[in-house]
Design a protein around this motif. Structure first.
Motif, short mmCIF file in Angstrom:
data_model
loop_
_atom_site.label_atom_id
_atom_site.label_comp_id
_atom_site.label_asym_id
_atom_site.label_seq_id
_atom_site.Cartn_x
_atom_site.Cartn_y
_atom_site.Cartn_z
N ARG A 170 48.23 50.35 72.23
CA ARG A 170 46.89 49.25 72.38
C ARG A 170 45.66 49.22 71.94
O ARG A 170 45.26 50.06 70.82
CB ARG A 170 46.26 49.79 74.15
N SER A 200 48.46 48.43 82.81
CA SER A 200 48.53 50.24 83.15
C SER A 200 46.92 50.21 82.92
O SER A 200 47.07 51.52 83.87
CB SER A 200 49.69 50.79 82.73
N LEU A 201 46.45 50.30 82.00
CA LEU A 201 45.59 51.44 81.67
C LEU A 201 44.12 51.18 82.13
O LEU A 201 43.85 52.45 82.42
CB LEU A 201 45.59 51.44 79.77
N LYS A 230 44.18 50.08 85.08
CA LYS A 230 44.34 50.45 86.85
C LYS A 230 44.26 52.06 86.56
O LYS A 230 44.28 52.71 87.67
CB LYS A 230 45.37 49.71 87.48
N TYR A 236 55.90 56.67 76.69
CA TYR A 236 56.70 56.69 78.40
C TYR A 236 58.03 56.41 77.82
O TYR A 236 58.75 56.74 77.15
CB TYR A 236 56.20 54.77 78.94
N ASP A 294 58.88 54.30 84.70
CA ASP A 294 58.58 55.19 83.87
C ASP A 294 57.41 55.60 83.26
O ASP A 294 56.44 55.19 83.05
CB ASP A 294 58.86 53.40 83.18
N ASP A 321 48.50 44.75 73.20
CA ASP A 321 49.10 45.66 73.13
C ASP A 321 51.01 45.32 73.38
O ASP A 321 50.96 43.88 73.31
CB ASP A 321 48.86 46.58 74.18
N ASP A 329 57.28 38.98 76.03
CA ASP A 329 57.95 39.62 77.06
C ASP A 329 57.52 41.51 77.07
O ASP A 329 56.87 42.09 77.71
CB ASP A 329 59.60 39.71 76.69
N ARG A 356 51.63 41.62 74.85
CA ARG A 356 50.27 40.71 75.18
C ARG A 356 50.04 39.79 73.91
O ARG A 356 48.93 40.64 73.22
CB ARG A 356 49.24 41.56 75.84
N ARG A 362 53.45 37.73 85.69
CA ARG A 362 52.80 38.70 86.68
C ARG A 362 51.67 38.41 86.93
O ARG A 362 51.93 38.91 88.67
CB ARG A 362 53.04 39.92 85.52
N1 UDP Z 1 55.94 46.89 78.47
C1 UDP Z 1 57.08 46.44 77.84
N2 UDP Z 1 57.71 47.21 79.07
C2 UDP Z 1 57.25 48.38 79.27
C3 UDP Z 1 56.32 48.31 79.60
C4 UDP Z 1 55.30 47.81 79.30
O1 UDP Z 1 57.30 45.73 77.25
O2 UDP Z 1 58.58 48.35 80.84
C5 UDP Z 1 54.50 46.31 77.53
C6 UDP Z 1 53.69 45.46 78.12
O3 UDP Z 1 54.42 43.97 77.85
C7 UDP Z 1 52.51 45.82 77.08
C8 UDP Z 1 52.56 46.93 76.90
O4 UDP Z 1 54.06 47.12 76.53
O5 UDP Z 1 52.60 44.54 76.77
C9 UDP Z 1 52.00 47.36 77.19
O6 UDP Z 1 51.93 47.36 79.31
P1 UDP Z 1 51.27 48.10 80.42
O7 UDP Z 1 51.76 50.30 79.96
O8 UDP Z 1 49.69 47.94 80.34
O9 UDP Z 1 52.27 48.19 81.50
P2 UDP Z 1 51.95 46.71 82.54
O10 UDP Z 1 51.22 46.74 83.93
O11 UDP Z 1 52.65 45.57 81.73
O12 UDP Z 1 53.84 47.01 83.40
#
Ligand code: UDP
Ligand code: ADP
Length: 235
Positions: A94, A100-101, A103, A121, A129, A175, A197, A200, A216
């Motif tokens: 990141r 998610s961070l 949130k 993760y 996850d 990220d 996918d 970001r 999303r």
């Molecule tokens: N990400 C992914 N697969 C996953 C979880 C996250 O490709 O199973 C990527 C997501 O697209 C972003 C980064 O990892 O670029 C961080 O994701 P985040 O933890 O913020 O989760 P999100 O809210 O996107 O599910």
């Protein structure tokens, strides 16, 4: 090379065995999923774009000395890859707070992290996850200390190479997620995909979202944004 049987069909890709030992075909599908598969749509053209974008990134990383599973792109939606035994881990880097961070920790969206944050993760859809500390990674036997050190260093190298490349193309790398696996002789290799996918991407000037967040968050203009990423990456 001939595809034989589908070894694994996931949410976004199919992994095919081939008649060449140690080689697989990774086929990119048009399915878009979010929130652990709760939201699902088929978006025509997505697979072809992700295959092209991912092929560009893997070639760029190989040039920069990062060991990846990428062998060659063989069709619009398929690439040949080295067969790996995947770690049950996702490695997230990141640069800017999002997703998610924000949130989980209440950090303001858009906050810059310098140095960047590396997170692990558990790759387990049934458990959604969950995030892991390095101690969890070690205790669960997901990777050795030596492997953890390699994963962190490799993830930061990927970040440096992609951030630099994208910033020259007016694109901010917010990220991204990486997956690694080992070859038969135990070498750690970057696998899976690197695409909108799994990353970001924001336009550096306007902040326009150019990745799966468009799906999303129901922002529309999904395929056009992916096309724009491909144009920038190929330029
Ligand atoms: N990400 C992914 N697969 C996953 C979880 C996250 O490709 O199973 C990527 C997501 O697209 C972003 C980064 O990892 O670029 C961080 O994701 P985040 O933890 O913020 O989760 P999100 O809210 O996107 O599910
Ligand atoms: P998911 O499993 O999350 O639904 P995908 O549809 O992207 O995801 O499926 C691709 C699967 O292939 C993932 O489980 C990924 O870990 C695995 N994979 C990626 N690269 C390789 C490789 N080189 N060798 C073996 N498996 C791989």
């Amino acid at each position: 090379m001939k595809k034989t049987n589908a070894l694994y069909e996931g949410k976004a890709k199919i992994l095919w065995e081939t008649d060449e030992p140690g080689r697989m075909v990774q086929e990119f599908k048009d399915d878009a999923t979010a929130f652990n598969g709760v939201k699902h749509e088929v978006i025509s053209g997505k697979g072809v774009l992700n295959n092209q974008i991912s092929s560009h990134f893997f070639a760029l990383l190989e040039e920069a000395g990062v060991r990846t599973h990428f062998v060659e792109k063989i069709s619009d939606s398929e690439m040949v890859v080295e067969r790996l035994s995947m770690l049950a881990l996702e490695v997230v880097v990141r640069n800017i707070a999002a997703g998610s961070l924000v949130k989980r920790l209440g950090v303001e969206q858009g906050t810059t992290f310098d140095p960047p944050i590396v997170e692990f993760y558990l790759k387990d859809d049934d458990l959604n996850d969950p995030i892991l500390s390095e101690e969890h990674v070690r205790a669960l036997g997901l990777a050795t200390d030596e492997q953890v050190a390699y994963l962190k260093q490799a993830a930061l190298t990927v970040n440096r190479v992609l951030t630099e490349f994208l910033s020259e193309r007016n694109t901010r790398l917010v990220d991204f997620k990486l997956e690694f696996g080992t070859t038969a002789d135990g070498e750690m290799v970057l696998g899976d995909e690197i695409s909108p996918d799994t990353c970001r991407f924001h336009d550096a000037a306007s902040g326009k979202i150019m990745d799966k967040d468009r799906f999303r968050q129901d922002l529309g203009g999904f395929i056009d944004a992916y096309k724009e990423v491909l144009e920038r990456v190929s330029s």
